[in-house]
Design a protein around this motif. Structure first.
Motif, PDB file in Angstrom:
ATOM      1  N   PHE A 240       4.342   0.368   2.343  1.00 27.43           N
ATOM      2  CA  PHE A 240       4.244  -0.533   1.191  1.00 27.43           C
ATOM      3  C   PHE A 240       2.786  -0.844   0.874  1.00 27.43           C
ATOM      4  O   PHE A 240       2.377  -0.787  -0.290  1.00 27.43           O
ATOM      5  CB  PHE A 240       5.019  -1.831   1.469  1.00 27.43           C
ATOM      6  CG  PHE A 240       4.898  -2.829   0.366  1.00 27.43           C
ATOM      7  CD1 PHE A 240       5.605  -2.659  -0.814  1.00 27.43           C
ATOM      8  CD2 PHE A 240       4.071  -3.938   0.498  1.00 27.43           C
ATOM      9  CE1 PHE A 240       5.483  -3.583  -1.850  1.00 27.43           C
ATOM     10  CE2 PHE A 240       3.940  -4.857  -0.521  1.00 27.43           C
ATOM     11  CZ  PHE A 240       4.653  -4.689  -1.705  1.00 27.43           C
ATOM     12  N   GLU A 241       2.007  -1.155   1.902  1.00 29.26           N
ATOM     13  CA  GLU A 241       0.590  -1.453   1.686  1.00 29.26           C
ATOM     14  C   GLU A 241      -0.152  -0.247   1.111  1.00 29.26           C
ATOM     15  O   GLU A 241      -0.997  -0.390   0.221  1.00 29.26           O
ATOM     16  CB  GLU A 241      -0.060  -1.918   2.992  1.00 29.26           C
ATOM     17  CG  GLU A 241       0.396  -3.299   3.428  1.00 29.26           C
ATOM     18  CD  GLU A 241      -0.093  -3.692   4.813  1.00 29.26           C
ATOM     19  OE1 GLU A 241      -0.717  -2.856   5.511  1.00 29.26           O
ATOM     20  OE2 GLU A 241       0.164  -4.841   5.208  1.00 29.26           O
ATOM     21  N   ALA A 242       0.181   0.939   1.593  1.00 27.44           N
ATOM     22  CA  ALA A 242      -0.441   2.157   1.054  1.00 27.44           C
ATOM     23  C   ALA A 242      -0.060   2.338  -0.408  1.00 27.44           C
ATOM     24  O   ALA A 242      -0.900   2.717  -1.238  1.00 27.44           O
ATOM     25  CB  ALA A 242      -0.026   3.373   1.869  1.00 27.44           C
ATOM     26  N   SER A 243       1.189   2.047  -0.740  1.00 28.28           N
ATOM     27  CA  SER A 243       1.631   2.165  -2.140  1.00 28.28           C
ATOM     28  C   SER A 243       0.891   1.179  -3.035  1.00 28.28           C
ATOM     29  O   SER A 243       0.501   1.525  -4.148  1.00 28.28           O
ATOM     30  CB  SER A 243       3.138   1.906  -2.238  1.00 28.28           C
ATOM     31  OG  SER A 243       3.856   2.886  -1.552  1.00 28.28           O
ATOM     32  N   VAL A 244       0.692  -0.031  -2.553  1.00 31.15           N
ATOM     33  CA  VAL A 244      -0.034  -1.039  -3.334  1.00 31.15           C
ATOM     34  C   VAL A 244      -1.483  -0.596  -3.549  1.00 31.15           C
ATOM     35  O   VAL A 244      -2.013  -0.689  -4.663  1.00 31.15           O
ATOM     36  CB  VAL A 244       0.031  -2.421  -2.641  1.00 31.15           C
ATOM     37  CG1 VAL A 244      -0.936  -3.406  -3.290  1.00 31.15           C
ATOM     38  CG2 VAL A 244       1.458  -2.955  -2.680  1.00 31.15           C
ATOM     39  N   ARG A 245      -2.121  -0.073  -2.506  1.00 27.76           N
ATOM     40  CA  ARG A 245      -3.496   0.415  -2.646  1.00 27.76           C
ATOM     41  C   ARG A 245      -3.548   1.600  -3.607  1.00 27.76           C
ATOM     42  O   ARG A 245      -4.455   1.705  -4.442  1.00 27.76           O
ATOM     43  CB  ARG A 245      -4.078   0.793  -1.280  1.00 27.76           C
ATOM     44  CG  ARG A 245      -4.452  -0.407  -0.416  1.00 27.76           C
ATOM     45  CD  ARG A 245      -5.271  -0.027   0.812  1.00 27.76           C
ATOM     46  NE  ARG A 245      -4.730   1.065   1.597  1.00 27.76           N
ATOM     47  CZ  ARG A 245      -3.839   0.936   2.578  1.00 27.76           C
ATOM     48  NH1 ARG A 245      -3.387  -0.258   2.897  1.00 27.76           N
ATOM     49  NH2 ARG A 245      -3.408   1.988   3.245  1.00 27.76           N
ATOM     50  N   ALA A 246      -2.568   2.484  -3.512  1.00 22.08           N
ATOM     51  CA  ALA A 246      -2.517   3.652  -4.404  1.00 22.08           C
ATOM     52  C   ALA A 246      -2.368   3.203  -5.864  1.00 22.08           C
ATOM     53  O   ALA A 246      -3.040   3.731  -6.759  1.00 22.08           O
ATOM     54  CB  ALA A 246      -1.374   4.583  -4.007  1.00 22.08           C
ATOM     55  N   MET A 247      -1.514   2.226  -6.094  1.00 26.51           N
ATOM     56  CA  MET A 247      -1.335   1.723  -7.468  1.00 26.51           C
ATOM     57  C   MET A 247      -2.609   1.053  -7.970  1.00 26.51           C
ATOM     58  O   MET A 247      -2.941   1.157  -9.149  1.00 26.51           O
ATOM     59  CB  MET A 247      -0.156   0.742  -7.530  1.00 26.51           C
ATOM     60  CG  MET A 247       1.193   1.429  -7.389  1.00 26.51           C
ATOM     61  SD  MET A 247       1.487   2.720  -8.621  1.00 26.51           S
ATOM     62  CE  MET A 247       1.582   1.740 -10.099  1.00 26.51           C
ATOM     63  N   GLY A 248      -3.326   0.391  -7.092  1.00 26.55           N
ATOM     64  CA  GLY A 248      -4.600  -0.217  -7.470  1.00 26.55           C
ATOM     65  C   GLY A 248      -5.610   0.845  -7.883  1.00 26.55           C
ATOM     66  O   GLY A 248      -6.318   0.690  -8.883  1.00 26.55           O
ATOM     67  N   GLU A 249      -5.677   1.926  -7.111  1.00 21.33           N
ATOM     68  CA  GLU A 249      -6.587   3.030  -7.448  1.00 21.33           C
ATOM     69  C   GLU A 249      -6.172   3.673  -8.772  1.00 21.33           C
ATOM     70  O   GLU A 249      -7.011   4.018  -9.598  1.00 21.33           O
ATOM     71  CB  GLU A 249      -6.612   4.073  -6.325  1.00 21.33           C
ATOM     72  CG  GLU A 249      -7.274   3.601  -5.054  1.00 21.33           C
ATOM     73  CD  GLU A 249      -8.729   3.239  -5.242  1.00 21.33           C
ATOM     74  OE1 GLU A 249      -9.426   3.901  -6.039  1.00 21.33           O
ATOM     75  OE2 GLU A 249      -9.193   2.289  -4.586  1.00 21.33           O
ATOM     76  N   TRP A 250      -4.878   3.867  -8.939  1.00 19.81           N
ATOM     77  CA  TRP A 250      -4.357   4.462 -10.181  1.00 19.81           C
ATOM     78  C   TRP A 250      -4.735   3.580 -11.368  1.00 19.81           C
ATOM     79  O   TRP A 250      -5.182   4.069 -12.406  1.00 19.81           O
ATOM     80  CB  TRP A 250      -2.847   4.626 -10.069  1.00 19.81           C
ATOM     81  CG  TRP A 250      -2.254   5.371 -11.217  1.00 19.81           C
ATOM     82  CD1 TRP A 250      -1.696   4.842 -12.339  1.00 19.81           C
ATOM     83  CD2 TRP A 250      -2.169   6.788 -11.363  1.00 19.81           C
ATOM     84  NE1 TRP A 250      -1.272   5.842 -13.166  1.00 19.81           N
ATOM     85  CE2 TRP A 250      -1.552   7.049 -12.584  1.00 19.81           C
ATOM     86  CE3 TRP A 250      -2.566   7.851 -10.571  1.00 19.81           C
ATOM     87  CZ2 TRP A 250      -1.306   8.335 -13.044  1.00 19.81           C
ATOM     88  CZ3 TRP A 250      -2.325   9.136 -11.027  1.00 19.81           C
ATOM     89  CH2 TRP A 250      -1.713   9.355 -12.240  1.00 19.81           C
TER      90      TRP A 250
END
Length: 111
Positions: free
Chosen positions: A17-27
């Protein structure tokens, strides 16, 4: 033993979940940068076309008007190709940056 497995499963879910949140932030950052770049390009293109139109209106001859139009067309094409190349690089960078947190999260997993 079963509790340890559940804790590992819970931690993996949290990490994912944390990786997904970071990925969405980068996106999101990438999309904002691309939108800003496209806005700047559109503004520059409008200014260039306005300037070319003003030059065409003040042309003294058909030959001069043709030369102005030819120069404008060449510059517009060159600028467009450069912009598309830049945007392509930005999209690739955005995808890489957005994937990186997921990649890092997968690398931590031990199966």
């Amino acid at each position: 033993m079963m509790l340890k497995g559940f804790e590992e499963f819970q931690k993996a879910g949290k990490d994912g979940f944390e990786a997904s949140v970071r990925a969405m932030g980068e996106w999101s950052k990438g999309v904002q940068a691309i939108a800003s770049e496209m806005t700047d390009y559109s503004k520059k293109t409008f200014e260039d076309s306005t300037r070319a139109f003003e030059q065409l209106v003040s042309a003294k001859s058909a030959e001069q008007a043709f030369e102005i139009q030819s120069q404008y067309a060449k510059k517009a094409y060159d600028d467009y190709m450069a912009e598309m190349s830049k945007l392509g690089e930005m999209y690739v960078g955005m995808a890489q940056d957005a994937y990186k947190p997921m990649e890092d999260s997968f690398a931590k997993k031990t199966y």
